[in-house]
Design an enzyme around this catalytic site. Structure first.
Site, mmCIF file in Angstrom:
data_model
loop_
_atom_site.group_PDB
_atom_site.id
_atom_site.type_symbol
_atom_site.label_atom_id
_atom_site.label_comp_id
_atom_site.label_asym_id
_atom_site.label_seq_id
_atom_site.Cartn_x
_atom_site.Cartn_y
_atom_site.Cartn_z
ATOM 1 N N THR A 176 55.365 34.134 15.909
ATOM 2 C CA THR A 176 54.140 33.811 15.183
ATOM 3 C C THR A 176 53.031 33.949 16.208
ATOM 4 O O THR A 176 53.290 33.876 17.396
ATOM 5 C CB THR A 176 54.224 32.353 14.673
ATOM 6 O OG1 THR A 176 55.242 32.265 13.697
ATOM 7 C CG2 THR A 176 52.923 31.882 14.059
ATOM 8 N N ARG A 204 60.003 33.077 0.830
ATOM 9 C CA ARG A 204 60.010 31.936 1.745
ATOM 10 C C ARG A 204 58.645 31.748 2.400
ATOM 11 O O ARG A 204 58.040 32.695 2.872
ATOM 12 C CB ARG A 204 61.078 32.142 2.824
ATOM 13 C CG ARG A 204 61.115 31.035 3.887
ATOM 14 C CD ARG A 204 60.515 31.504 5.200
ATOM 15 N NE ARG A 204 60.722 30.541 6.284
ATOM 16 C CZ ARG A 204 60.134 30.647 7.480
ATOM 17 N NH1 ARG A 204 59.343 31.657 7.744
ATOM 18 N NH2 ARG A 204 60.336 29.742 8.404
ATOM 19 N N GLY A 206 56.765 29.692 5.452
ATOM 20 C CA GLY A 206 57.018 28.911 6.657
ATOM 21 C C GLY A 206 55.916 27.904 6.925
ATOM 22 O O GLY A 206 55.143 27.553 6.025
ATOM 23 N N ASP A 207 55.842 27.430 8.171
ATOM 24 C CA ASP A 207 54.877 26.373 8.494
ATOM 25 C C ASP A 207 53.470 26.907 8.746
ATOM 26 O O ASP A 207 52.507 26.144 8.674
ATOM 27 C CB ASP A 207 55.343 25.591 9.728
ATOM 28 C CG ASP A 207 55.413 26.460 10.975
ATOM 29 O OD1 ASP A 207 55.915 27.590 10.877
ATOM 30 O OD2 ASP A 207 54.975 26.005 12.046
ATOM 31 N N THR A 227 54.398 27.633 16.641
ATOM 32 C CA THR A 227 55.308 28.767 16.465
ATOM 33 C C THR A 227 56.725 28.264 16.665
ATOM 34 O O THR A 227 56.997 27.515 17.593
ATOM 35 C CB THR A 227 55.012 29.903 17.466
ATOM 36 O OG1 THR A 227 56.072 30.863 17.386
ATOM 37 C CG2 THR A 227 54.927 29.389 18.892
ATOM 38 N N GLY A 228 57.616 28.659 15.762
ATOM 39 C CA GLY A 228 58.984 28.194 15.903
ATOM 40 C C GLY A 228 59.701 28.170 14.569
ATOM 41 O O GLY A 228 59.318 28.882 13.634
ATOM 42 N N GLY A 230 60.030 27.228 11.419
ATOM 43 C CA GLY A 230 58.993 26.682 10.563
ATOM 44 C C GLY A 230 59.401 25.534 9.662
ATOM 45 O O GLY A 230 58.633 24.593 9.444
#
Lengths: 309, 309
Positions: A176, A204, A206-207, A227-228, A230
């Protein structure tokens, strides 16, 4: 009160780096790209521009650079499509804009800015793309976004899945990009953009576009871009929790960000990291995995870029 | 430690009630429906069932009841379509599932449960509907969801917009349903479901499926379900902020929920309210508008339902 100062931190994804797969040339290319991103952001801040414009400018460069998983170079879903998420938040008034699952606009962060300036905060799919089209934002086709490296990563991930094997290369799990900034007027802002996880389920989210998870900014506390993995960042409301620790528990930015990344996220399969900046221009960039492409620059200091610890 | 107890609170939307438009018959119908919702939830809790199952059961009844803006009886977008959002969160482990912009599944909260049990946390549109279809969840057509009252509300809102007039009837601005519960094992959970705002932009996602905004649960603090002007609830991370005030500032549930609704949301055009429950079974139901359809029941106490202050 301290004298006005500006600060900028950027990331190009965490947990996406295996030293074994890195070459000196590739490393140099990443550092060079991160420098260009810092240049774009600090050009705005140096001239007294707004934090929200600086993070947008920085994320545009990250999106345009195929090395990173956002905009051009975004990863593919399990269906072989590209679905991008992005968000921006302005700490002045907590205005926020987020888009989820879009394809077409060259710079998803610009679409998030459009949403921020609309009555909506979050928009998904075709309707968000239509908004970009109507506003005359540049639209690109599949050829523009396509990169051989991401396509190969998808094929390998799908093969692993078919064989019932677990994904071991974190480069395919996430990635990200994002930026956080403090401007000379004391305003904070954050922007984040992503193609999501390689072989993610279509649809989907994500965060990244979840305000308070992957993206958050409030002049009263801090600006955060994550970032990771999510899903875990959403469940632990990563961005909002860092701000809450500063506001309600009196923690420093460094302590608040580190606790969330190391104690909330890491034990719960939440690999990744955050970049964060506070009102005083302090910068924190904790991550709990092998590396995070990142960089920072502050008024009166040289720009620095990093990959590993 | 206090003795194990269970508690349940529900809402059928806030700010949606104009006394002038209410009749004794209509009022009685709302109270009767809220009672049925409480019955469904407490049946689970009384028998030692899980909080997450209780809130799901309660929201299913709210979705099936055309009086409320969720499932059957959902409002229409500006394009005359129905796009529903829902979320559920289990405080035991902060597992969460959310869906955005779905049409077809009879009970969006059940689709959110499916997502909660998948590797994803948030899914949008057709992909989420496909998940429901594959799992064999009941699917309904437009005739099922359509209600004359919501259709007329859309036409009137569009007419007002055309005339450049502001929407004055809060009944058309929002409406959401939700439930929060504490079970006999000390677990908290929250579920929320909505059709969104009448004449909302297609693709718009509100606070309902945003974990930490309209829906939040953590055994360490509280469970929250919100209803109101969703964009503002997202920007102020309403659910996460109530939990953070309990965890980091040592505030009571009542104080934390009231401050967020009255001091964070209200001055920022965030009309609406929340229902919340904590580990001790305390219930808070603050709102900053004319009314909120709501009800509560606790072990050893009679069920109560309310509309106005």
């Amino acid at each position: 009160m301290t004298a006005p100062t500006w600060a900028l931190a950027i990331h190009g994804g965490a947990g996406t780096i295996l030293r074994a797969k890195m070459t000196p040339e590739k490393e140099a290319a990443y550092h060079e790209a991160l420098r260009r991103v810092l240049d774009a952001g600090q050009a705005v801040l140096r001239d007294g521009g707004l934090a929200v414009d600086a993070v947008t400018a920085a994320v545009v460069v990250l999106e345009d650079e195929p090395l990173f998983n956002a905009g051009r170079g975004a990863v593919f879903t399990s269906a072989g499509e590209i679905e991008m998420d992005a968000a921006v938040m302005d700490g002045r008034n907590r205005q926020a804009g987020a888009v989820a699952g879009i394809f077409g606009p060259k710079n998803p962060v610009h679409v998030a800015r459009l949403v921020m300036d609309s009555p909506q905060v979050m928009m998904a799919g075709a309707a968000a793309v239509e908004l970009a089209r109507k506003a005359g934002l540049p639209i690109r086709d599949r050829d523009y976004f396509f990169t051989e490296a991401r396509w190969n990563a998808l094929q390998e991930t799908l093969k692993l899945r078919e064989a019932g094997a677990a994904e071991t290369d974190p480069a395919r799990r996430h990635g990200t990009v994002g930026a956080v900034a403090l401007d000379l007027s004391g305003n904070l802002a954050a922007a984040t953009s992503t193609g999501g996880m390689t072989a993610k389920a279509p649809g989907r989210i994500g965060d990244t576009p979840v305000i308070g998870a992957g993206t958050f900014a409030d002049n009263a506390t801090c600006a955060v871009s994550a970032t990771g993995h999510g899903e875990i960042f959403i469940r632990w409301t990563a961005g909002a929790e860092i701000a809450a620790r500063i506001r309600h528990a009196g923690q420093t930015l460094e302590d608040a960000a580190t606790v969330v990344v190391m104690q909330d996220l890491m034990p719960n399969d939440g690999s990744g990291g955050v970049i964060a900046v506070d009102r005083a221009g302090n910068i924190a960039m904790p991550f709990n995995c092998e590396g995070m492409y990142r960089g920072m620059v502050r008024q009166g200091h040289e720009a620095q870029t990093f990959i590993y610890r």
